[in-house]
Write an enzyme that holds these catalytic residues in place. Structure first.
Site, PDB file in Angstrom:
ATOM      1  N   LYS A 178      35.004  28.880  41.484  1.00  0.00           N
ATOM      2  CA  LYS A 178      34.205  29.849  42.238  1.00  0.00           C
ATOM      3  C   LYS A 178      34.354  31.236  41.620  1.00  0.00           C
ATOM      4  CE  LYS A 178      34.865  32.349  46.007  1.00  0.00           C
ATOM      5  NZ  LYS A 178      34.017  33.505  45.650  1.00  0.00           N
ATOM      6  N   GLU A 253      47.499  35.284  40.152  1.00  0.00           N
ATOM      7  CA  GLU A 253      47.466  36.510  39.338  1.00  0.00           C
ATOM      8  C   GLU A 253      46.894  37.598  40.229  1.00  0.00           C
ATOM      9  OE1 GLU A 253      48.618  36.796  36.355  1.00  0.00           O
ATOM     10  OE2 GLU A 253      49.000  34.668  35.978  1.00  0.00           O
ATOM     11  N   GLU A 389      47.313  49.749  45.451  1.00  0.00           N
ATOM     12  CA  GLU A 389      46.343  49.626  44.359  1.00  0.00           C
ATOM     13  C   GLU A 389      45.010  50.244  44.773  1.00  0.00           C
ATOM     14  OE1 GLU A 389      44.755  45.680  43.505  1.00  0.00           O
ATOM     15  OE2 GLU A 389      45.136  46.025  41.387  1.00  0.00           O
TER      16      GLU A 389
HETATM   17  P1  NAD Z   1      39.525  39.407  45.925  1.00  0.00           P
HETATM   18  O1  NAD Z   1      40.890  38.923  46.206  1.00  0.00           O
HETATM   19  O2  NAD Z   1      38.769  40.055  46.996  1.00  0.00           O
HETATM   20  O3  NAD Z   1      38.606  38.206  45.426  1.00  0.00           O
HETATM   21  C1  NAD Z   1      38.924  37.421  44.284  1.00  0.00           C
HETATM   22  C2  NAD Z   1      38.263  36.075  44.424  1.00  0.00           C
HETATM   23  O4  NAD Z   1      38.872  35.377  45.499  1.00  0.00           O
HETATM   24  C3  NAD Z   1      36.776  36.129  44.761  1.00  0.00           C
HETATM   25  O5  NAD Z   1      36.125  35.052  44.127  1.00  0.00           O
HETATM   26  C4  NAD Z   1      36.766  35.953  46.277  1.00  0.00           C
HETATM   27  O6  NAD Z   1      35.576  35.430  46.769  1.00  0.00           O
HETATM   28  C5  NAD Z   1      37.912  34.971  46.446  1.00  0.00           C
HETATM   29  N1  NAD Z   1      38.575  35.008  47.740  1.00  0.00           N
HETATM   30  C6  NAD Z   1      38.770  36.072  48.558  1.00  0.00           C
HETATM   31  N2  NAD Z   1      39.412  35.681  49.667  1.00  0.00           N
HETATM   32  C7  NAD Z   1      39.642  34.356  49.548  1.00  0.00           C
HETATM   33  C8  NAD Z   1      40.248  33.385  50.388  1.00  0.00           C
HETATM   34  N3  NAD Z   1      40.759  33.702  51.576  1.00  0.00           N
HETATM   35  N4  NAD Z   1      40.292  32.106  49.953  1.00  0.00           N
HETATM   36  C9  NAD Z   1      39.800  31.773  48.742  1.00  0.00           C
HETATM   37  N5  NAD Z   1      39.182  32.638  47.921  1.00  0.00           N
HETATM   38  C10 NAD Z   1      39.114  33.923  48.323  1.00  0.00           C
HETATM   39  O7  NAD Z   1      39.670  40.330  44.632  1.00  0.00           O
HETATM   40  P2  NAD Z   1      38.533  41.171  43.940  1.00  0.00           P
HETATM   41  O8  NAD Z   1      38.278  42.357  44.797  1.00  0.00           O
HETATM   42  O9  NAD Z   1      37.420  40.280  43.543  1.00  0.00           O
HETATM   43  O10 NAD Z   1      39.282  41.610  42.590  1.00  0.00           O
HETATM   44  C11 NAD Z   1      40.105  42.726  42.481  1.00  0.00           C
HETATM   45  C12 NAD Z   1      41.554  42.323  42.572  1.00  0.00           C
HETATM   46  O11 NAD Z   1      41.874  41.366  41.571  1.00  0.00           O
HETATM   47  C13 NAD Z   1      42.489  43.483  42.307  1.00  0.00           C
HETATM   48  O12 NAD Z   1      43.534  43.442  43.238  1.00  0.00           O
HETATM   49  C14 NAD Z   1      43.014  43.213  40.915  1.00  0.00           C
HETATM   50  O13 NAD Z   1      44.256  43.778  40.611  1.00  0.00           O
HETATM   51  C15 NAD Z   1      43.074  41.735  40.905  1.00  0.00           C
HETATM   52  N6  NAD Z   1      43.090  41.217  39.540  1.00  0.00           N
HETATM   53  C16 NAD Z   1      44.247  40.681  39.058  1.00  0.00           C
HETATM   54  C17 NAD Z   1      44.300  40.208  37.750  1.00  0.00           C
HETATM   55  C18 NAD Z   1      45.558  39.616  37.172  1.00  0.00           C
HETATM   56  O14 NAD Z   1      45.483  39.020  36.113  1.00  0.00           O
HETATM   57  N7  NAD Z   1      46.694  39.746  37.817  1.00  0.00           N
HETATM   58  C19 NAD Z   1      43.148  40.262  36.958  1.00  0.00           C
HETATM   59  C20 NAD Z   1      41.999  40.813  37.491  1.00  0.00           C
HETATM   60  C21 NAD Z   1      41.970  41.275  38.789  1.00  0.00           C
END
Ligand code: NAD
Length: 485
Positions: A178, A253, A389
């Protein structure tokens, strides 16, 4: 083949592009213009059930296919990504708001590199054997897990989506993936590329939708045995809470609040150029960006003056224009969140040295979501601004007098993803690197990536490591076989 983008995107299940079973869609917005440019499937449990059924059918053949076969198909996907570089880069920029030159130079080339890297990697993957002198020999089988879930965020959409999918497929698993609902288009186009490349139906299934809707349906599905997730710490916590009692394998991650530690004896010009990059690349929306800049007191004023001057020169503009250094923030919601964080910083006593405001462009981008790159000082290590963050073009400056103080400040958050250290004293660099609580340390560079290295965070930045053999080990089940001699 031309990669057409239909107004209504579709899921990719069992080798076919199909509408969500509910018939419901979510608006997809171009953040640079504020316009609704398409609709994405609002998928739920039934769509995930269908994807799991397709994956189950595909698994026996895919998991036992010779590695040369998997190599050929994954490598073909890499070639097709390269062949469609321009279309994919434009789609990525329109979805995410990042400058087109960045999508062309970084995001899309890295997506093909991910497939190529794991396509070749699986040809060299081997497992251990442990000899017990004349008594017995053990050997380890590393077998595909079965059906695995891959969930990725919006900041590096195709780059991170493929970073998970490629090793999972190479290792012989079938995947339910996804992408973020905020940036779905390149994942949709990847489905078309997989069809063209001859990936057997059901091996990869791409489900679009929200986290609570489609994401949780993947995480909680009993037939999905492992989850590789990249995203926020908050969502990671929720996913872990669902998956842990079901004993699923988990790779998380998560977020970061990364320090850039600048000692007075560093190579100044290189440090300056790279610190601008590590602060504001991709509008600061990279988990590895250094958002807390820690500067040795003797050069604090010099750093501040030069850094602010250079930051002011970063042109915020239409992502399609070559001169734009900063594109749009990914969504209205995230744009508003960043502005709220800047307000909080002001209330906490932060002094804005530059930026701190939305940027109103004219013409095509007049309704887009743009923020001026922002530098702040005067905030202590424990305030919200230096703890949470922000994930935008916002950095804070703090000064330190000794190596110990630098370490204290660097480690003063609950996160532990990445850190950058700038000094010409190699002993000091190594000492500090060993003591900074981060999974990834760059000395005198930033975001220099070798895909073979372990990648991931400590503390609240995650669990497990991706990259190289770590990823192939994560996506396989180790089985020990002991033979008495
Ligand atoms: P997010 O957590 O809102 O969403 C990430 C993904 O998870 C999306 O596809 C979302 O639809 C899905 N998701 C959200 N809630 C979920 C749940 N309860 N169950 C299953 N899936 C769910 O994050 P975002 O806003 O898309 O991305 C930004 C974040 O990602 C920042 O915190 C950033 O630091 C982090 N990030 C981390 C890395 C790493 O390698 N550590 C890399 C890139 C981004």
């Amino acid at each position: 083949m031309k990669l057409e983008i239909p107004y209504h995107l579709e899921n990719y299940i069992g080798g076919h592009l199909i509408a969500p079973l509910s018939g419901n869609f979510i608006d997809n917005i171009n953040p640079a213009t504020g316009e609704v440019v398409g609709q994405i499937p609002d998928s739920h449990k039934k769509d995930v059930d269908a994807a799991v059924q397709a994956a189950k059918l595909a698994f026996p053949d895919w998991s036992t296919s010779p590695v040369e076969e998997r190599f050929k198909i994954l490598n073909r996907i890499a070639e097709l990504i390269d062949a469609h570089l321009e279309e994919l880069a434009l789609a990525e920029t329109n979805d995410n708001g990042k400058p087109l030159w960045l999508s062309r130079q970084v995001d899309i080339p890295r997506a093909s590199a991910n497939f190529r890297f794991f396509a070749t990697g699986i040809m060299h993957f081997s497992a251990e054997s442990h000899n017990m002198e004349d008594k017995a020999v053990n050997y380890t089988l590393r077998q595909p897990i079965g059906i695995v879930g891959c969930i990725s965020p919006w900041n590096l959409p195709l780059y991170l989506f493929t970073w998970k999918i490629a090793p999972a497929l190479a290792a012989g698993n079938c995947v339910i993936a996804k992408p973020s609902e905020v940036t779905p288009v390149t994942a949709f186009l990847l489905a078309k590329i997989c069809i063209e490349a001859g990936l057997p139906g059901g091996v990869l299934n791409i489900i679009h939708g929200t986290g609570p809707g489609a994401g949780e349906a993947i995480v909680s599905h009993p037939e999905v045995k492992a989850i590789s997730f990249t995203g926020s710490t908050r969502a990671g916590e929720r996913i872990a809470a669902i998956a842990a009692p079901k004993f699923k394998k988990l790779s998380l991650e998560l977020g970061g609040k990364n320090p850039a530690i600048i000692f007075a004896d560093c190579e100044w010009e290189k440090m300056m150029t790279e610190t601008i990059r590590s602060s504001f690349s991709n509008q600061g929306e990279i988990c590895l960006c250094g958002s807390r800049i820690l500067i040795e007191a003797s050069v604090y004023d010099k750093f501040k003056t030069e850094f602010v001057e250079r930051t002011k020169q970063l042109k915020v503009g239409d992502p399609l224009e070559n001169e734009s250094r900063q594109g749009a923030i990914v969504s209205k919601m995230h744009f508003e969140k960043i502005l709220r964080c800047i307000d909080t910083a002001k209330q906490e006593g932060g002094k804005i040295l530059c930026g701190g405001n939305p940027v109103n462009l004219t013409g095509r981008c007049e309704n887009g979501f743009f923020i001026a790159p922002t530098v702040m000082e005067g905030l202590g290590p424990n305030c919200q601004t230096n703890q949470e963050e922000i994930f935008g073009p916002v950095v804070t400056l703090q000064s330190f007098k000794t190596e110990e103080e630098a370490l204290q400040l660097a480690n003063a958050t609950s996160y532990g993803l990445a850190a950058t250290i700038w000094t010409q004293d190699i002993s000091k660099a190594n000492r500090v690197a060993a003591k900074v609580e981060s999974g990834i340390i760059w000395i005198n560079c930033w975001l220099l990536r070798d895909l073979r290295t372990p990648f991931g965070g400590m503390k609240n930045s995650g669990v497990g490591r991706e990259g190289g053999w770590e990823a192939l080990r994560f996506f396989t089940e180790a089985k020990n076989v002991c033979i008495q001699l």
